[in-house]
Motif scaffolding. Sequence first.
Motif, PDB file in Angstrom:
ATOM      1  N   THR A 122      80.173  42.479  23.843  1.00  0.00           N
ATOM      2  CA  THR A 122      79.989  43.835  23.312  1.00  0.00           C
ATOM      3  C   THR A 122      80.394  44.926  24.293  1.00  0.00           C
ATOM      4  N   ILE A 123      80.713  44.587  25.525  1.00  0.00           N
ATOM      5  CA  ILE A 123      81.114  45.616  26.489  1.00  0.00           C
ATOM      6  C   ILE A 123      82.631  45.603  26.673  1.00  0.00           C
ATOM      7  N   GLY A 124      83.171  46.704  27.152  1.00  0.00           N
ATOM      8  CA  GLY A 124      84.615  46.828  27.289  1.00  0.00           C
ATOM      9  C   GLY A 124      85.210  45.880  28.313  1.00  0.00           C
ATOM     10  N   PHE A 125      86.441  45.434  28.039  1.00  0.00           N
ATOM     11  CA  PHE A 125      87.207  44.587  28.962  1.00  0.00           C
ATOM     12  C   PHE A 125      86.456  43.300  29.316  1.00  0.00           C
ATOM     13  N   TYR A 126      85.802  42.721  28.321  1.00  0.00           N
ATOM     14  CA  TYR A 126      84.931  41.578  28.606  1.00  0.00           C
ATOM     15  C   TYR A 126      85.700  40.345  29.064  1.00  0.00           C
ATOM     16  N   HIS A 127      86.978  40.207  28.656  1.00  0.00           N
ATOM     17  CA  HIS A 127      87.754  39.055  29.119  1.00  0.00           C
ATOM     18  C   HIS A 127      87.909  39.085  30.644  1.00  0.00           C
ATOM     19  N   THR A 128      88.384  40.213  31.146  1.00  0.00           N
ATOM     20  CA  THR A 128      88.585  40.357  32.598  1.00  0.00           C
ATOM     21  C   THR A 128      87.267  40.291  33.339  1.00  0.00           C
ATOM     22  N   LYS A 129      86.256  40.935  32.808  1.00  0.00           N
ATOM     23  CA  LYS A 129      84.956  40.970  33.487  1.00  0.00           C
ATOM     24  C   LYS A 129      84.313  39.587  33.547  1.00  0.00           C
TER      25      LYS A 129
END
Length: 217
Positions: free
Chosen positions: A86-93
């Motif tokens: 649900t948070i932005g840029f979750y793949h990279t994070k």
Amino acid sequence: MPRESMKAKRERALAVEDRMNVHYPAAECALHYWNDPFRLTIAVLLSAQTTDKGVNRVTPALWERYPTIPDLAAANIGDVEDIIRTIGFYHTKAANVIKCAQMVLSEFGGEVPRTMEELQRLPGVGRKTANIVMNEGFGIVEGIAVDTHVFRIAHKLKFTKEETAGKVEEDLLKLYPRECWGPINHQWVLFGRATCIARRPKCGECFLCDLCPSCGK
């Protein structure tokens, strides 16, 4: 309008901080991290271009699933992605939190490092994150964490003309004595959320209006 001298700008900056201290005398980190420097590091890493509330909604499930650093270091990236989706840029994070846990184990003996240089070696950790971890996690003040709120407010107050967070921080460090550095990020974040809002600043209600060259503009 005549150019403001550095002396006058420093005096205005201190007046700003005096009022911040009155309005936000006990400003604290909005991220939940259970007094754990590693969990703080991960929470700040996750908060990039995402609200703190959004991060606080996903981290309880993250730590329930992976309660220790070794647990997170061995995590499946897809499972972490599902938790923080649900948070932005979750793949990279998701990739960065796993790599961060792995590096803390392999290179720092399972302990979050306590220097700016070492912290910034961790995947996903830049100077802003390192500043917050040093200040909030270890009580070591090395600088001012420049996030989007601090960046915007510094420009509104005409304390800087710089276009990068690092350069903005350098300008703020020149204006403020070291004893002021610690609280500024937390105070300015609260001020930015409540009053100096990016799209609709509440200049008519602002307690800094007489000190701000941009007030009402």
